[in-house]
Write an enzyme that holds these catalytic residues in place. Structure first.
Site, PDB file in Angstrom:
ATOM      1  N   ASP A  35       0.859  -1.183   0.000  1.00 34.57           N
ATOM      2  CA  ASP A  35       0.000   0.000   0.000  1.00 34.57           C
ATOM      3  C   ASP A  35       0.899   1.238   0.000  1.00 34.57           C
ATOM      4  OD1 ASP A  35      -3.199   0.552   1.121  1.00 34.57           O
ATOM      5  OD2 ASP A  35      -1.774   2.205   1.029  1.00 34.57           O
ATOM      6  N   ILE A  36       0.614   2.156  -0.914  1.00 31.36           N
ATOM      7  CA  ILE A  36       1.484   3.333  -1.083  1.00 31.36           C
ATOM      8  C   ILE A  36       1.330   4.329   0.083  1.00 31.36           C
ATOM      9  CG2 ILE A  36      -0.053   4.838  -2.413  1.00 31.36           C
ATOM     10  CD1 ILE A  36       2.266   5.225  -4.397  1.00 31.36           C
ATOM     11  N   GLN A  98     -14.387   2.723   1.367  1.00 29.62           N
ATOM     12  CA  GLN A  98     -13.693   2.284   0.142  1.00 29.62           C
ATOM     13  C   GLN A  98     -13.336   3.506  -0.698  1.00 29.62           C
ATOM     14  OE1 GLN A  98     -15.889  -0.475  -2.351  1.00 29.62           O
ATOM     15  NE2 GLN A  98     -14.092  -0.968  -3.587  1.00 29.62           N
ATOM     16  N   HIS A 104     -10.412  -5.321  -3.135  1.00 28.78           N
ATOM     17  CA  HIS A 104      -9.070  -5.612  -2.600  1.00 28.78           C
ATOM     18  C   HIS A 104      -9.167  -5.889  -1.117  1.00 28.78           C
ATOM     19  CE1 HIS A 104      -9.785  -1.283  -2.450  1.00 28.78           C
ATOM     20  NE2 HIS A 104      -9.112  -1.284  -1.305  1.00 28.78           N
ATOM     21  N   PHE A 105      -8.155  -6.579  -0.620  1.00 30.23           N
ATOM     22  CA  PHE A 105      -8.060  -6.936   0.790  1.00 30.23           C
ATOM     23  C   PHE A 105      -6.822  -6.260   1.374  1.00 30.23           C
ATOM     24  CE2 PHE A 105     -11.246 -10.340   1.084  1.00 30.23           C
ATOM     25  CZ  PHE A 105     -11.535 -10.499  -0.252  1.00 30.23           C
ATOM     26  N   HIS A 106      -7.009  -5.633   2.532  1.00 30.00           N
ATOM     27  CA  HIS A 106      -5.889  -5.000   3.237  1.00 30.00           C
ATOM     28  C   HIS A 106      -5.272  -5.981   4.226  1.00 30.00           C
ATOM     29  CE1 HIS A 106      -6.825  -0.671   2.295  1.00 30.00           C
ATOM     30  NE2 HIS A 106      -8.026  -1.169   2.101  1.00 30.00           N
TER      31      HIS A 106
HETATM   32  P1  AMP Z   1      -9.777   1.377   0.140  1.00 29.86           P
HETATM   33  O1  AMP Z   1     -10.016   2.690   0.802  1.00 29.86           O
HETATM   34  O2  AMP Z   1     -10.167   0.187   0.936  1.00 29.86           O
HETATM   35  O3  AMP Z   1     -10.351   1.408  -1.253  1.00 29.86           O
HETATM   36  O4  AMP Z   1      -8.202   1.241   0.019  1.00 29.86           O
HETATM   37  C1  AMP Z   1      -7.453   1.717  -1.040  1.00 29.86           C
HETATM   38  C2  AMP Z   1      -6.026   1.636  -0.599  1.00 29.86           C
HETATM   39  O5  AMP Z   1      -5.234   1.764  -1.749  1.00 29.86           O
HETATM   40  C3  AMP Z   1      -5.598   2.719   0.385  1.00 29.86           C
HETATM   41  O6  AMP Z   1      -5.063   2.109   1.548  1.00 29.86           O
HETATM   42  C4  AMP Z   1      -4.558   3.508  -0.388  1.00 29.86           C
HETATM   43  O7  AMP Z   1      -3.515   3.939   0.442  1.00 29.86           O
HETATM   44  C5  AMP Z   1      -4.095   2.514  -1.415  1.00 29.86           C
HETATM   45  N1  AMP Z   1      -3.597   3.052  -2.668  1.00 29.86           N
HETATM   46  C6  AMP Z   1      -4.113   4.052  -3.418  1.00 29.86           C
HETATM   47  N2  AMP Z   1      -3.390   4.220  -4.543  1.00 29.86           N
HETATM   48  C7  AMP Z   1      -2.407   3.292  -4.515  1.00 29.86           C
HETATM   49  C8  AMP Z   1      -1.334   2.948  -5.389  1.00 29.86           C
HETATM   50  N3  AMP Z   1      -1.131   3.615  -6.531  1.00 29.86           N
HETATM   51  N4  AMP Z   1      -0.504   1.944  -5.031  1.00 29.86           N
HETATM   52  C9  AMP Z   1      -0.698   1.275  -3.873  1.00 29.86           C
HETATM   53  N5  AMP Z   1      -1.682   1.547  -3.007  1.00 29.86           N
HETATM   54  C10 AMP Z   1      -2.533   2.532  -3.319  1.00 29.86           C
END
Ligand code: AMP
Length: 145
Positions: A35-36, A98, A104-106
């Site tokens: 995660d970025i 979201q 996606h899964f964290h």
């Molecule tokens: P959600 O809020 O559950 O949709 O989570 C989206 C996640 O994606 C968040 O934790 C962001 O930090 C992460 N995210 C957004 N853009 C990127 C990216 N380009 N590369 C990796 N993670 C990302």
């Protein structure tokens, strides 16, 4: 009612190779990357390749593949970062938090002495992310098949 899939969302673009990521794992059905904007060190995401906005739009086979990959990547993150605990989350809909409309899964390691950072708030230094990805990749390589 299924949410409509936007194939320009950021994870769709990562899946197509149009945008970079710190990839740690890939199989026929899923990829995983760091995660970025990690909430803690080692925060990783498992992303099904299937085009689905959320859990409700994902096929049963896709869901099975996703949880299998999530377990495998979580094992490697645990090995690499030795956290005190780990949270696995998956958000459905803006109201639930979201921010990226592709399922996606964290995988969020938790450390007793480290407060969790805000969700999707602060971009991590790229060199740190790269080093974290390398640690997880090395741990994955040591897991039994
Ligand atoms: P959600 O809020 O559950 O949709 O989570 C989206 C996640 O994606 C968040 O934790 C962001 O930090 C992460 N995210 C957004 N853009 C990127 C990216 N380009 N590369 C990796 N993670 C990302």
């Amino acid at each position: 009612m299924q949410a409509e899939y936007d194939n320009q969302n950021i994870f769709a673009r990562i899946l197509r190779g149009e945008l970079p990521c710190f990839k740690i794992y890939e199989d026929a059905d899923t990829i995983a990357f760091m995660d970025i904007m990690p909430q803690t060190d080692g925060h990783a995401l498992v992303v099904p390749k299937e085009q689905a906005v959320d859990l409700f739009g994902l096929s049963e086979a896709g869901a099975a593949a996703a949880i299998k990959s999530t377990q495998r990547v979580a094992r490697a993150v645990r090995e690499a970062f030795q956290p005190d605990g780990m949270v696995i989350t998956q958000f459905n809909g803006v109201a639930a938090g979201q921010t990226v409309p592709h399922i996606h899964f964290h995988i969020v390691p938790r450390y007793a002495d480290q407060p969790i950072r805000g969700h999707a708030r602060e971009q991590q230094d790229m060199a740190v992310l790269k080093e974290h990805a390398e640690r997880v990749i090395a741990a994955l390589a040591k897991l039994p098949a």
